[in-house]
Motif scaffolding. Structure first.
Motif, short mmCIF file in Angstrom:
data_model
loop_
_atom_site.label_atom_id
_atom_site.label_comp_id
_atom_site.label_asym_id
_atom_site.label_seq_id
_atom_site.Cartn_x
_atom_site.Cartn_y
_atom_site.Cartn_z
N GLY A 171 0.79 -1.22 0.00
CA GLY A 171 0.00 0.00 0.00
C GLY A 171 0.82 1.27 0.00
O GLY A 171 0.32 2.33 -0.37
N LYS A 172 2.07 1.20 0.41
CA LYS A 172 2.93 2.38 0.41
C LYS A 172 3.80 2.44 -0.84
O LYS A 172 3.97 3.48 -1.44
N CYS A 173 4.37 1.32 -1.20
CA CYS A 173 5.21 1.22 -2.40
C CYS A 173 4.75 0.02 -3.21
O CYS A 173 4.18 -0.93 -2.67
N ASP A 174 5.00 0.06 -4.50
CA ASP A 174 4.62 -1.04 -5.39
C ASP A 174 5.82 -1.89 -5.74
O ASP A 174 6.89 -1.37 -6.05
N TYR A 175 5.63 -3.22 -5.69
CA TYR A 175 6.69 -4.17 -6.03
C TYR A 175 6.16 -5.09 -7.13
O TYR A 175 5.18 -5.82 -6.91
N PRO A 176 6.77 -5.05 -8.30
CA PRO A 176 6.31 -5.93 -9.38
C PRO A 176 6.30 -7.38 -8.95
O PRO A 176 7.25 -7.88 -8.34
#
Length: 391
Positions: A97-102
């Motif tokens: 929810g804070k950062c996106d990780y593929p």
């Protein structure tokens, strides 16, 4: 004055995206390297991303990058998988929810997939998280602390942190070293604001120490070593006097916080490049202690808690982790993040509020007491788990 939510040592005000390259088959083969390639995985909040307020972005001065450079000198084949996310809480580290990780739902998920992809080759895992949990959620714009929120968050934080560390430990190999950290005390910068500020600074020390004690209990209960960042910053030394140019004589801990962070210069709690160097040294010192119980082997937890990482507690009803609920590392191993030394570039900000006895003390007191409860809760969960396994 901005909102007192700025008090959180590692707060940020916006969601950000982490860009990680996902290699194709050929690149993946190269990334996994030969038999001499090993990996260092760093996780956490803006302490791990090197956020610098003078440029308003994450940088490569982060302690994680400096520690990697030190470790690589003695381990030439070491690669860094840099997963930290500015504004991360223990909850968002699990749920995202804070950062996106593929190809991963969260920072923890990305770490577990990387550990699965590089099974047996992950030498080091470091973690700095927890500061944002309470202060980001339980301080009102007026600076008041919500007691009900505080109690709820302290319990949830304990479960989350135990879940995170337990899942990471379970995914690691016998030789993987795990290290978590305490936090420095940016509230010491209030000393420069006169008598009221000096009183606030003095009152902050035992409270931040209590908070760090709680965090330490969580880490040690799940078998992590602890990098004592607070001690490295001389956080409790009010006795030794140091002459600071332009300021005069101040206690050593105040001098250190001004020297090693932006708290005095910009009212921002984040460490500067020198501060990150000191933090890297604290981690390196713990990682050097690899002769007990064995070379490169993480210590066995005194309270063997290995909470599951697959079922994430919700803020309203924190679920007690159980033995069979760890994230399954092998589920998507082929899509794990490749070794990456600088791909994530969050541009979130975090500020330190203007401090004074009238506003800082109540907030600090609540935070300190809350995290003491966190530490006690972590030990409780560990004991409960052991009892359940024995029955």
């Amino acid at each position: 004055m901005r909102s007192l939510q700025r008090f959180g040592p590692l707060l940020a005000v916006s969601a950000v995206t982490v860009v990680l390259s996902t290699p194709g088959p050929a690149a993946a083969d190269e990334a996994t390297g030969g038999k001499d390639t090993t990996y260092y995985i760093s996780l956490g909040d803006s302490l791990t991303t090197g956020y610098q307020p003078d440029v308003d972005k994450d940088t490569d001065v982060a302690y994680t990058d400096q520690l990697y450079a030190q470790l690589k000198q003695r381990t030439p084949g070491l690669e860094h998988i840099r997963l930290g996310c500015t504004a991360e809480t223990t909850e968002s580290l699990i749920n995202g929810g804070k950062c996106d990780y593929p190809n991963a739902k969260s920072q923890l998920d990305a770490a577990l997939k990387a550990m699965a992809q590089h099974q047996g080759k992950v030498a080091y895992v470091t973690l700095s998280v927890g500061a944002n949990d309470i202060l980001l959620n339980c301080v009102s714009p007026a600076g008041t602390l919500d007691g009900e929120c505080l109690n709820s968050r302290s319990q949830t934080m304990a479960k989350n942190l135990a879940q995170i560390t337990g899942a990471l430990r379970q995914a690691g190999a016998k030789g993987t070293q795990f290290v978590g950290s305490t936090y420095h005390n940016p509230f010491l910068a209030a000393w420069l604001q006169g008598a009221a500020g000096q009183q606030a600074a003095k009152e902050s020390a035992p409270l931040v120490k209590a908070a760090n004690t709680g965090i330490t209990q969580v880490f040690t209960s799940t078998g992590f070593k602890v990098a004592d960042v607070a001690a490295a910053f001389s956080s409790d030394d009010f006795t030794t006097q140091v002459n600071v140019p332009g300021v005069g004589e101040v206690p050593a801990n105040v001098a250190k916080i001004c020297q090693l962070t932006w708290a005095c210069a910009k009212k921002d709690p984040h460490p500067n490049a020198d501060g990150h160097k000191v933090i890297a040294g604290a981690f390196a010192a713990e990682l050097a202690k690899n002769d007990a119980p064995g070379a490169g082997e993480s210590p066995t937890p005194s309270e063997p808690a290995t909470p599951g990482g697959g079922e994430s507690p919700t803020p309203s009803e924190p679920a007690t982790p159980s033995a069979g609920e760890s994230p399954t590392p092998s589920e998507s191993a082929k899509s794990a993040p490749a070794a990456d030394t600088g791909a994530n570039s969050p541009t979130a900000n975090g500020d330190l509020a203007e401090t004074g006895a009238s506003s800082s003390t109540p907030v600090l007191a609540g935070a300190g007491l809350a995290v003491v409860a966190v530490g006690a809760a972590a030990v409780y969960f560990a004991r409960k788990r052991r009892t359940n396994e024995a029955s």
